[in-house]
Write a protein that holds these residues in place. Structure first.
Motif, short mmCIF file in Angstrom:
data_model
loop_
_atom_site.label_atom_id
_atom_site.label_comp_id
_atom_site.label_asym_id
_atom_site.label_seq_id
_atom_site.Cartn_x
_atom_site.Cartn_y
_atom_site.Cartn_z
N ALA A 35 0.67 -1.11 0.09
CA ALA A 35 0.00 0.02 0.09
C ALA A 35 0.91 1.09 0.07
O ALA A 35 0.47 2.26 -0.69
CB ALA A 35 -0.85 0.13 1.13
N ARG A 50 -8.12 2.77 0.98
CA ARG A 50 -6.98 3.18 1.24
C ARG A 50 -6.42 4.00 -0.03
O ARG A 50 -5.88 5.27 -0.09
CB ARG A 50 -5.94 2.45 1.89
CG ARG A 50 -4.37 3.24 2.25
CD ARG A 50 -3.61 2.24 3.17
NE ARG A 50 -2.26 3.04 3.26
CZ ARG A 50 -1.60 2.30 4.15
NH1 ARG A 50 -1.67 1.27 4.46
NH2 ARG A 50 -0.04 2.84 4.12
N LEU A 51 -6.48 3.23 -1.28
CA LEU A 51 -5.73 3.72 -2.62
C LEU A 51 -6.58 4.42 -3.49
O LEU A 51 -6.23 5.43 -4.17
CB LEU A 51 -5.21 2.48 -3.28
CG LEU A 51 -4.09 1.81 -2.36
CD1 LEU A 51 -3.72 0.67 -3.16
CD2 LEU A 51 -2.97 2.71 -2.34
N GLU A 89 0.61 4.10 -2.97
CA GLU A 89 0.58 5.57 -2.45
C GLU A 89 1.59 6.16 -3.13
O GLU A 89 1.29 7.47 -3.52
CB GLU A 89 0.44 5.75 -0.97
CG GLU A 89 -0.93 5.04 -0.49
CD GLU A 89 -1.23 5.09 1.04
OE1 GLU A 89 -1.97 5.53 1.54
OE2 GLU A 89 0.08 4.99 1.77
N ARG A 127 1.31 7.95 -6.49
CA ARG A 127 -0.03 8.87 -6.81
C ARG A 127 0.57 10.10 -7.29
O ARG A 127 0.03 10.73 -8.43
CB ARG A 127 -0.61 9.44 -5.63
CG ARG A 127 -1.64 8.05 -4.94
CD ARG A 127 -2.14 8.58 -3.64
NE ARG A 127 -3.06 7.66 -3.29
CZ ARG A 127 -3.81 7.48 -2.15
NH1 ARG A 127 -3.28 8.49 -1.19
NH2 ARG A 127 -4.48 6.68 -1.83
#
Length: 236
Positions: A175, A200-201, A179, A182
């Motif tokens: 994760a 979360r993503l 992240e 991004r």
């Protein structure tokens, strides 16, 4: 915001049977859309059809302004799409370095992603560069699969169950890695059973049922509507 992926009225399946039954879906430039649904809903079939691994019966798949419905996988890849497949599927007899070099192909000036940059993003892979694929842990294999996809310099990543078979602590590492992408402007279609990772993503959620997209909402809105989430996914 423009869309990097636009799927319209897509129908596809296997041996004449229908799995995707009129799918409509978009993924915005630089955005992450989580594709959720129960087992057998058609999520992986959609990923494979977008990637060109399965030819559709009808409908359109546009990446940017190019219609790629029915195009071969190498044509889809050259149009800026890369897949991180379920189960990772790294080349077991090859080393980390060989897996990455194979994905990178010939070095070309101006490429955003190089083997060196993948190693900088994932130092663990640099440490293991001489190890074969079958000598890596599940988390290391997943990092290798992601690095291999990045070396295609994609506009769109297709992530099929990146948490599959991984321990919770390793899922957290994946994760954090995703992240960190991004800010790179890479859009993603994320198929995921781990709702914590998906929420979360992803900025948006799309729910698939029986080969159709039956609901779409911003992630925050979907999480707040527990009754709807339970009705669509069978979870609280």
């Amino acid at each position: 915001m423009t869309d990097v992926l636009t799927v319209r009225d897509l129908r596809a399946g296997y041996d004449g049977g229908t799995v995707l039954d009129g799918v409509d879906l978009t993924v915005p430039e630089g955005g992450v859309v989580a594709l959720l649904g129960r087992n057998g809903a058609g999520k992986t079939t959609l990923v494979h059809t977008v990637m060109g691994l399965l030819k559709p019966y009808s409908g359109s798949i546009r990446v940017g302004d190019r219609d790629l419905a029915g195009a071969a996988p190498h044509t889809v890849a050259r149009s800026g799409v890369a897949i991180v497949p379920q189960g990772r599927r790294v080349f077991a007899p090859l080393t980390v370095e060989e897996n990455l070099r194979l994905a990178a192909g010939r070095d070309r000036a101006g490429r955003a992603w190089t083997v060196r940059r993948v190693y900088e993003l994932m130092p663990r892979l640099a440490e293991r560069r001489g190890h074969r694929g079958d000598q890596l842990s599940g988390g290391e294999q997943q990092m290798l699969a992601i690095g291999r996809a990045l070396l295609r310099n994609p506009r769109l990543l297709l992530l099929d169950e990146p948490s599959d078979g991984l321990a919770p602590a390793v899922v957290d590492d994946v994760a954090v890695l995703l992240e960190g992408l991004r800010g790179e402007g890479i859009a993603a279609l994320l198929v995921e059973q781990d709702l914590h990772l998906a929420f979360r993503l992803a900025g948006e959620v799309a729910v698939m049922r029986k080969g159709q997209i039956v609901h779409r909402a911003p992630t925050s809105e979907f999480r707040a509507d527990r009754a709807r989430a339970h009705a669509l996914l069978g979870v609280g």
